[in-house]
Design an enzyme around this catalytic site. Structure first.
Site, PDB file in Angstrom:
ATOM      1  N   ASP A  41      38.993   8.464  32.438  1.00 28.13           N
ATOM      2  CA  ASP A  41      37.935   9.300  32.539  1.00 28.13           C
ATOM      3  C   ASP A  41      38.438  10.762  31.804  1.00 28.13           C
ATOM      4  O   ASP A  41      39.699  11.059  32.257  1.00 28.13           O
ATOM      5  CB  ASP A  41      37.287   9.680  33.525  1.00 28.13           C
ATOM      6  CG  ASP A  41      35.884  10.128  33.344  1.00 28.13           C
ATOM      7  OD1 ASP A  41      34.912   9.529  33.520  1.00 28.13           O
ATOM      8  OD2 ASP A  41      35.988  11.490  33.160  1.00 28.13           O
ATOM      9  N   THR A  96      24.772   7.525  28.849  1.00 32.46           N
ATOM     10  CA  THR A  96      23.889   7.650  27.798  1.00 32.46           C
ATOM     11  C   THR A  96      22.811   8.709  28.194  1.00 32.46           C
ATOM     12  O   THR A  96      21.530   8.154  28.303  1.00 32.46           O
ATOM     13  CB  THR A  96      23.357   6.471  27.234  1.00 32.46           C
ATOM     14  OG1 THR A  96      22.896   5.724  28.464  1.00 32.46           O
ATOM     15  CG2 THR A  96      24.540   5.562  26.706  1.00 32.46           C
ATOM     16  N   GLU A 160      24.447  -3.395  33.100  1.00 32.60           N
ATOM     17  CA  GLU A 160      24.625  -3.520  34.452  1.00 32.60           C
ATOM     18  C   GLU A 160      23.139  -3.389  35.138  1.00 32.60           C
ATOM     19  O   GLU A 160      22.225  -2.987  34.465  1.00 32.60           O
ATOM     20  CB  GLU A 160      25.283  -2.179  34.879  1.00 32.60           C
ATOM     21  CG  GLU A 160      25.005  -0.776  34.512  1.00 32.60           C
ATOM     22  CD  GLU A 160      23.827  -0.355  35.186  1.00 32.60           C
ATOM     23  OE1 GLU A 160      23.785  -0.674  36.263  1.00 32.60           O
ATOM     24  OE2 GLU A 160      23.376   0.811  34.580  1.00 32.60           O
ATOM     25  N   LEU A 162      22.807  -2.016  38.656  1.00 28.26           N
ATOM     26  CA  LEU A 162      22.844  -1.463  39.803  1.00 28.26           C
ATOM     27  C   LEU A 162      21.700  -0.635  40.443  1.00 28.26           C
ATOM     28  O   LEU A 162      21.117  -0.085  39.670  1.00 28.26           O
ATOM     29  CB  LEU A 162      24.075  -0.582  39.716  1.00 28.26           C
ATOM     30  CG  LEU A 162      25.657  -1.247  39.058  1.00 28.26           C
ATOM     31  CD1 LEU A 162      26.599  -0.121  39.341  1.00 28.26           C
ATOM     32  CD2 LEU A 162      25.964  -2.419  39.993  1.00 28.26           C
ATOM     33  N   ARG A 163      21.560  -0.845  41.664  1.00 26.78           N
ATOM     34  CA  ARG A 163      20.839   0.048  42.493  1.00 26.78           C
ATOM     35  C   ARG A 163      21.428   1.100  43.169  1.00 26.78           C
ATOM     36  O   ARG A 163      22.364   0.752  44.008  1.00 26.78           O
ATOM     37  CB  ARG A 163      19.793  -0.767  43.441  1.00 26.78           C
ATOM     38  CG  ARG A 163      19.159  -1.985  42.602  1.00 26.78           C
ATOM     39  CD  ARG A 163      18.218  -2.862  43.700  1.00 26.78           C
ATOM     40  NE  ARG A 163      19.228  -3.671  44.225  1.00 26.78           N
ATOM     41  CZ  ARG A 163      19.142  -4.299  45.354  1.00 26.78           C
ATOM     42  NH1 ARG A 163      18.002  -4.243  46.045  1.00 26.78           N
ATOM     43  NH2 ARG A 163      20.164  -4.844  45.865  1.00 26.78           N
ATOM     44  N   PHE A 265       8.117  -2.224  45.088  1.00 27.23           N
ATOM     45  CA  PHE A 265       7.548  -1.427  44.008  1.00 27.23           C
ATOM     46  C   PHE A 265       6.149  -0.902  44.114  1.00 27.23           C
ATOM     47  O   PHE A 265       5.547  -0.491  42.989  1.00 27.23           O
ATOM     48  CB  PHE A 265       8.109  -1.615  42.918  1.00 27.23           C
ATOM     49  CG  PHE A 265       9.782  -1.519  42.632  1.00 27.23           C
ATOM     50  CD1 PHE A 265      10.122  -0.308  42.091  1.00 27.23           C
ATOM     51  CD2 PHE A 265      10.585  -2.453  43.236  1.00 27.23           C
ATOM     52  CE1 PHE A 265      11.755  -0.264  41.827  1.00 27.23           C
ATOM     53  CE2 PHE A 265      12.097  -2.228  43.021  1.00 27.23           C
ATOM     54  CZ  PHE A 265      12.552  -0.991  42.564  1.00 27.23           C
ATOM     55  N   GLY A 273      12.476   8.846  40.171  1.00 27.43           N
ATOM     56  CA  GLY A 273      13.325   9.983  39.446  1.00 27.43           C
ATOM     57  C   GLY A 273      14.581   9.150  39.055  1.00 27.43           C
ATOM     58  O   GLY A 273      15.079   7.688  39.171  1.00 27.43           O
ATOM     59  N   CYS A 276      18.191   6.858  35.722  1.00 30.02           N
ATOM     60  CA  CYS A 276      17.835   5.461  34.942  1.00 30.02           C
ATOM     61  C   CYS A 276      16.562   5.413  34.359  1.00 30.02           C
ATOM     62  O   CYS A 276      16.258   5.565  33.280  1.00 30.02           O
ATOM     63  CB  CYS A 276      18.419   4.270  35.707  1.00 30.02           C
ATOM     64  SG  CYS A 276      20.155   4.105  36.138  1.00 30.02           S
TER      65      CYS A 276
END
Length: 449
Positions: A41, A96, A160, A162-163, A265, A273, A276
């Protein structure tokens, strides 16, 4: 002879480019599976923290995983890409974000990472597989593939899923693995190498789907768009319930019993929010418009509007409750992160509501179990309280904005002893209205009588 790793697959030398939330978790998980991993990084502060075993974000289980991976010697971090010269697989995990002034995704970090990796592979003379995990607009992989192929490497797109709050579990035990592959022998050979990386998961019969680049890119944004739509649907129903006196929580429970719909959901409240869902549906809309398919995703613009209107609703309720007393009134906001088990403040409904109430003249104090250090850096003008009790003391209004467990199970009788005026706006519809009203509170939910 290929060396076996701890997961009884093949040990693979891996580089993870980008060590933010996605990359850091992925790097530590891959090392935990037995691979040799170097995380790269450009942010020296982030790299120093990770190398010292300090998690730069809140994620349950990650600090322990990071410490274990570092202690094993299989995980290192660096700002120097040259240290990845002997790597076989490069995972691209850079951000992104949304472009300023546009709904489109900013792909500059992805483009820079691909160019840097391609240059390193060319200089090393070694074959490699470049694996994109960043969420990108459809067509990105096809555009980047020639840059990778020109140096003798192969590009795979491996989105990916991921949560936040479950990222470690979702990486180690995902519900599916998707490969976007090129046709031909190069694609088949690259697939075999990525199978070595995920050998532990594949051995446990986790589904692996192989497809073309475009489909792999669409899987992630389509999934997020569907989830966002489901949330905004029940919030649209909450708007109708508020006009008719119906109860959206009972409505959601009833329609969720249909297994074609399901209950997940369907929790009405102040909406979604994070880093993602909001940016992904906006970027998807922008990309569809570029492709001339704006009508196909026109509903996503309304999904976004509904989501933002729920924040407006909370601010309007605060105005109604406090009236002329809003200026100078003490408002306790319970929660800052966009969801529990996270310190992520990106596009957080809680922070949006807090700053807007402050802008209207209220004396706002925010509490959160994890996000206060980041809140202090990003929103220094907002007052903070380490403990919920301190935030509640002498409050004229309480807004539950993030459904951390400690707020959900809070005793309303004890809380009533702390506030000046027992009024609560339940922005997540997680409190028991009858119990709070018995304790003397004026309870206001979203889409509830």
């Amino acid at each position: 002879m290929r060396q076996q790793c701890l997961g009884y697959g093949v040990l693979v030398r891996i580089a993870v480019i980008g060590c933010g939330y996605l990359g850091a978790v992925h790097a530590a998980c891959m090392a935990d599976l037995g691979h040799d991993v170097v995380g790269v990084d450009l942010d020296p502060g982030r790299i120093a923290a990770l190398a010292a075993g300090r998690a730069p974000f809140h994620e349950p289980g990650f600090p322990e995983l990071l410490g274990r991976a570092l202690s094993s010697g299989r995980l290192t971090f660096t700002t120097d890409l040259e240290e990845a010269a002997r790597v076989r697989v490069f995972f691209l995990c850079v951000g992104t974000p949304q472009l300023p002034g546009s709904n489109a995704a900013d792909l500059s970090f992805v483009d820079d990472a691909v160019r840097s990796v391609a240059a390193l592979v060319a200089a090393s003379g070694r074959t490699a597989v470049v694996v994109g995990k960043s969420t990108v607009p459809v067509g990105t992989a096809a555009r980047l593939a020639p840059l990778v192929e020109a140096v003798g490497a192969t590009l795979i797109w491996n989105p990916e899923f991921l949560r936040e709050g479950y990222a470690v579990r979702d990486t180690l035990t995902p519900n599916r693995i998707v490969y976007g592959l090129p046709d031909g022998e190069d694609g088949a050979a690259a697939q075999e190498i990525l199978d070595d990386v995920y050998a532990d998961q594949l051995r446990r019969q986790i589904p692996r789907l192989t497809t073309d680049y475009a489909t792999a890119e669409l899987v992630k944004v389509a999934a997020n768009s569907f989830l966002a739509t489901k949330i905004s649907f029940i919030n649209a129903m909450a708007e109708i319930c508020e006009l008719t006196g119906a109860d959206v929580t009972q409505l959601a429970g009833a329609i969720g019993m249909d297994d074609r719909i399901g209950k997940k959901f369907l929790q009405a409240g102040i909406g979604f929010g994070g880093g993602c869902l909001p940016k992904d549906i906006r970027a998807f809309t922008a990309r569809a418009e570029e492709l001339g398919a704006h009508e196909s995703v026109g509903f996503l613009r309304e999904v976004d509007k509904i989501n933002l209107r729920r924040r407006d609703r909370v601010v309007d309720l605060a105005k109604q409750v406090l009236g002329e007393r809003l200026v100078g009134a003490r408002v306790a906001v319970l929660g800052a992160a966009f969801k529990p088990h996270s310190d992520d403040l990106r596009d957080s409904p809680a922070v949006d509501i807090a700053t807007r109430l402050q802008g209207l003249g209220a004396d706002v104090v925010v509490t959160d179990p994890a996000a206060l250090p980041l809140l202090a850096r990003l929103h220094p003008a907002l007052s903070q309280a380490e403990q919920a009790e301190d935030a509640l003391r002498d409050a004229d209004l309480v807004v539950l904005a993030t459904e951390w467990r400690e707020y959900v199970v809070m005793d309303p009788y004890d809380a009533a002893e702390l506030v000046r005026t027992p009024v609560v706006i339940d922005g997540r519809n997680v409190l028991n209205p009858a119990r709070w009203r018995r304790a003397g509170w004026t309870y206001l939910g979203l889409g509830r009588p």
